[in-house]
Design a protein around this motif. Sequence first.
Motif, PDB file in Angstrom:
ATOM      1  N   LEU A   1      14.268 -43.052   6.945  1.00  0.00           N
ATOM      2  CA  LEU A   1      14.002 -43.104   5.512  1.00  0.00           C
ATOM      3  C   LEU A   1      15.313 -43.069   4.729  1.00  0.00           C
ATOM      4  CD1 LEU A   1      10.881 -40.752   5.428  1.00  0.00           C
ATOM      5  CD2 LEU A   1      11.035 -43.196   5.947  1.00  0.00           C
ATOM      6  N   ARG A   2      15.196 -42.992   3.418  1.00  0.00           N
ATOM      7  CA  ARG A   2      16.368 -43.084   2.552  1.00  0.00           C
ATOM      8  C   ARG A   2      17.451 -42.083   2.966  1.00  0.00           C
ATOM      9  NH1 ARG A   2      15.507 -47.251  -0.391  1.00  0.00           N
ATOM     10  NH2 ARG A   2      13.988 -46.396  -1.846  1.00  0.00           N
TER      11      ARG A   2
ATOM     12  N   TYR B   1       6.176 -40.657   5.993  1.00  0.00           N
ATOM     13  CA  TYR B   1       6.210 -39.228   6.303  1.00  0.00           C
ATOM     14  C   TYR B   1       4.847 -38.557   6.166  1.00  0.00           C
ATOM     15  CZ  TYR B   1       6.428 -38.687   1.177  1.00  0.00           C
ATOM     16  OH  TYR B   1       6.171 -38.738  -0.166  1.00  0.00           O
ATOM     17  N   SER B   2       3.817 -39.301   5.837  1.00  0.00           N
ATOM     18  CA  SER B   2       2.487 -38.735   5.618  1.00  0.00           C
ATOM     19  C   SER B   2       2.059 -37.866   6.800  1.00  0.00           C
ATOM     20  CB  SER B   2       1.475 -39.865   5.415  1.00  0.00           C
ATOM     21  OG  SER B   2       0.163 -39.356   5.277  1.00  0.00           O
TER      22      SER B   2
ATOM     23  N   THR C   1      15.651 -38.261   7.731  1.00  0.00           N
ATOM     24  CA  THR C   1      16.003 -38.329   6.322  1.00  0.00           C
ATOM     25  C   THR C   1      17.428 -37.824   6.142  1.00  0.00           C
ATOM     26  OG1 THR C   1      15.188 -36.109   5.783  1.00  0.00           O
ATOM     27  CG2 THR C   1      13.587 -37.896   5.762  1.00  0.00           C
ATOM     28  N   ARG C   2      17.796 -37.530   4.907  1.00  0.00           N
ATOM     29  CA  ARG C   2      19.181 -37.170   4.607  1.00  0.00           C
ATOM     30  C   ARG C   2      19.656 -35.975   5.431  1.00  0.00           C
ATOM     31  NH1 ARG C   2      22.380 -34.181   0.741  1.00  0.00           N
ATOM     32  NH2 ARG C   2      20.543 -32.937   0.293  1.00  0.00           N
ATOM     33  N   GLU C   3      18.865 -34.903   5.486  1.00  0.00           N
ATOM     34  CA  GLU C   3      19.284 -33.715   6.228  1.00  0.00           C
ATOM     35  C   GLU C   3      18.226 -33.236   7.205  1.00  0.00           C
ATOM     36  OE1 GLU C   3      21.074 -30.291   4.801  1.00  0.00           O
ATOM     37  OE2 GLU C   3      22.678 -31.280   3.712  1.00  0.00           O
ATOM     38  N   ASN C   4      17.160 -33.984   7.384  1.00  0.00           N
ATOM     39  CA  ASN C   4      16.041 -33.476   8.168  1.00  0.00           C
ATOM     40  C   ASN C   4      15.587 -34.475   9.218  1.00  0.00           C
ATOM     41  OD1 ASN C   4      15.810 -32.450   5.199  1.00  0.00           O
ATOM     42  ND2 ASN C   4      14.727 -30.921   6.406  1.00  0.00           N
ATOM     43  N   ILE C   5      15.084 -33.928  10.312  1.00  0.00           N
ATOM     44  CA  ILE C   5      14.234 -34.660  11.243  1.00  0.00           C
ATOM     45  C   ILE C   5      12.924 -33.887  11.303  1.00  0.00           C
ATOM     46  CG2 ILE C   5      13.870 -35.461  13.605  1.00  0.00           C
ATOM     47  CD1 ILE C   5      16.903 -35.478  13.978  1.00  0.00           C
TER      48      ILE C   5
ATOM     49  N   SER D   1      11.514 -41.236   0.926  1.00  0.00           N
ATOM     50  CA  SER D   1      11.559 -39.991   1.687  1.00  0.00           C
ATOM     51  C   SER D   1      10.900 -38.865   0.901  1.00  0.00           C
ATOM     52  CB  SER D   1      13.011 -39.615   1.985  1.00  0.00           C
ATOM     53  OG  SER D   1      13.679 -39.262   0.785  1.00  0.00           O
ATOM     54  N   PRO D   2      10.553 -37.765   1.566  1.00  0.00           N
ATOM     55  CA  PRO D   2      10.038 -36.609   0.821  1.00  0.00           C
ATOM     56  C   PRO D   2      11.017 -36.130  -0.244  1.00  0.00           C
ATOM     57  CG  PRO D   2       9.674 -36.322   3.181  1.00  0.00           C
ATOM     58  CD  PRO D   2      10.535 -37.536   3.019  1.00  0.00           C
ATOM     59  N   GLU D   3      12.302 -36.122   0.074  1.00  0.00           N
ATOM     60  CA  GLU D   3      13.301 -35.683  -0.903  1.00  0.00           C
ATOM     61  C   GLU D   3      13.269 -36.557  -2.146  1.00  0.00           C
ATOM     62  OE1 GLU D   3      18.147 -35.669  -1.423  1.00  0.00           O
ATOM     63  OE2 GLU D   3      17.315 -35.394   0.587  1.00  0.00           O
ATOM     64  N   GLU D   4      13.209 -37.864  -1.949  1.00  0.00           N
ATOM     65  CA  GLU D   4      13.220 -38.786  -3.084  1.00  0.00           C
ATOM     66  C   GLU D   4      11.987 -38.603  -3.954  1.00  0.00           C
ATOM     67  OE1 GLU D   4      13.868 -43.599  -3.813  1.00  0.00           O
ATOM     68  OE2 GLU D   4      13.528 -42.800  -1.794  1.00  0.00           O
ATOM     69  N   ASP D   5      10.820 -38.469  -3.324  1.00  0.00           N
ATOM     70  CA  ASP D   5       9.590 -38.303  -4.102  1.00  0.00           C
ATOM     71  C   ASP D   5       9.562 -36.962  -4.824  1.00  0.00           C
ATOM     72  OD1 ASP D   5       8.377 -40.779  -3.687  1.00  0.00           O
ATOM     73  OD2 ASP D   5       7.515 -40.169  -1.778  1.00  0.00           O
TER      74      ASP D   5
END
Length: 598
Positions: free
Chosen positions: A246-247, A185-186, A216-220, A101-105
Amino acid sequence: MVAGAAVAQAQTNHPGPLPLPGDLSVELSPDGKTTIFTTGTAFYDEVNPFAERPPSNVLPTVYENATDSGGDIIPNTLPSTPENPYNLHPDPVVTDINPRSPEEDLRRIIQHLNEVAYSEARQATDQEFFANGKGVPADARRGGIERTGSDAGTIEEDGASQIDYDKVQMAIDILEGNPVANRAYSGLPLLHYKGSEFVKTVDPETKNVTVHQIWTRENIESDAMFIDPSAVPNEEWTITYVIDVLRRGHEDFAPFMLLFDDPNDLDGAALPHVAMDQTFFPMEEGKRYTFKMKMPPARYWNLTYHWGWRVHSPRIQSVENATKVVAGKNIVEWETDVFGENPSSTEEKKLKAISMIGDLSPAKRMWKAFREIEDIAPAKPHSYLRTLVDELQASFEDWKHRNKLPRGVEPSPDHHQTLFYVNNTIYGTINDQDANAQPIFHQWETRGATMTSKLYNGDYFPHAYFSVDFGGLRGYENIFQNTLPIGGAGPWFTFGRAHWFINTAAPALVPAAERPDTYEEGSYYEVAALPEEASEVAQGVRPNWLEHPGNNGYWTEPTAEGIGEHNIAINFRYEPSIRLRYYQFDPLHHNVAIWSVH
């Protein structure tokens, strides 16, 4: 219509059109600082829905499609039946994806920069065992293996000592929504400036449109902010949803569709009718789900918002009908007038568009810090890199949590809730409530309650406030289904079908923030130099589009910090739905500018 007659009509007409209250009102306080809304009056008996069951505004479950004012059946408005729990779509196609996910990266990239900035702290540990008696756990800094022997506290000498600029560029690409290799998410930015590019059109031949979302965790995040259904006003159509989970994005897919009554029966008027969860299908992380959702003829369609009950309200996103007019202007134009057409097509347009996002936005603060690190001079003191890394870590934590206000914004002690518009989204908090909990306005259980809110705007363009009710006033039904057999949460979650209505008789303007006159040179807060053709607002000119049609009489002086502000109060004259007390959003820039309260 007297209350008893209205209740009788609701019981017999559902799922046809139900009465529309005509006594809602709006007024402006004498000082122009507060908009005061009074909702329509309930025609159901006064029953506390949180103490007595069933609530008086719950309607009998009817396994039929809705009908319009002309008595015609509206196709594809019965989401679930005992025989077919998922009545509006076939089983989704499920495939594996990269769950990163973007958060993880971003977290990994910031960790890398932290190791470079604080290398001596990284090398300092000689601890062999932690307090719980276990050795040093697996850690990328230690080669990714668990150490329990004599070298348990050592770190490899070849750890990160230099900035990896490819990683810094990757972080900028994530925030700007540039292509990122091997990531689902690209192209979907965390800086919300690309809405004018996210307009999808229903194909007149296939009568279908495809929407890609990441959960993702808190986002769409979605590649569709608007759908133009002009080709199918009188025909059924479909939305093909491609959902990448995603994660930490495990959730039930629940697009909630809002419909108008038939404008052909109402001289073109768009009046509220029904809304419904079109499905409630469990999704697991690391999977792509492709749904083909059946839709009613497009003349009925208002919008669809997508929500996840596990992390609500941050996990939410809306797609609007691109043909709608809001406050005298086409809804897509509100977006293009701020960010331009195709804002990511050139670097100049991109910088111009991003300049409209407020500098207190956590996503923009990260973006500016990464850009500063990308251009950091070798002669800069190491302490400057540490300042930037500290800023990244704090902004990253702010970005992850929309149920609390980011740094630089304090909740108003004089209001029940405080909303902060920035980065074309909304951060919010309810006073005296844990920011990690689901937002709940406990003070409203029966009619007569008033909710007050401080509205702050950190963006350099106006936002607006609007609120909608999902069945508390006009009634709602629950269609219970057991999702345990397919990995869901069980039978206590329902396909809701509600007769929606507005709480606010008009949008309340939240004026734009003012840019700081100066920025500390060389600091992370310094903005990039704007090109000569930068937006009028960025150059200090107040263009006509900033004059909201309802702006007359509004107090528009910003706070001492330059943040736009306004206040609202809503007097509720009905009992809330126990599913959701009130839905609140920006009607000019909907997408992810939502912060709803249970």
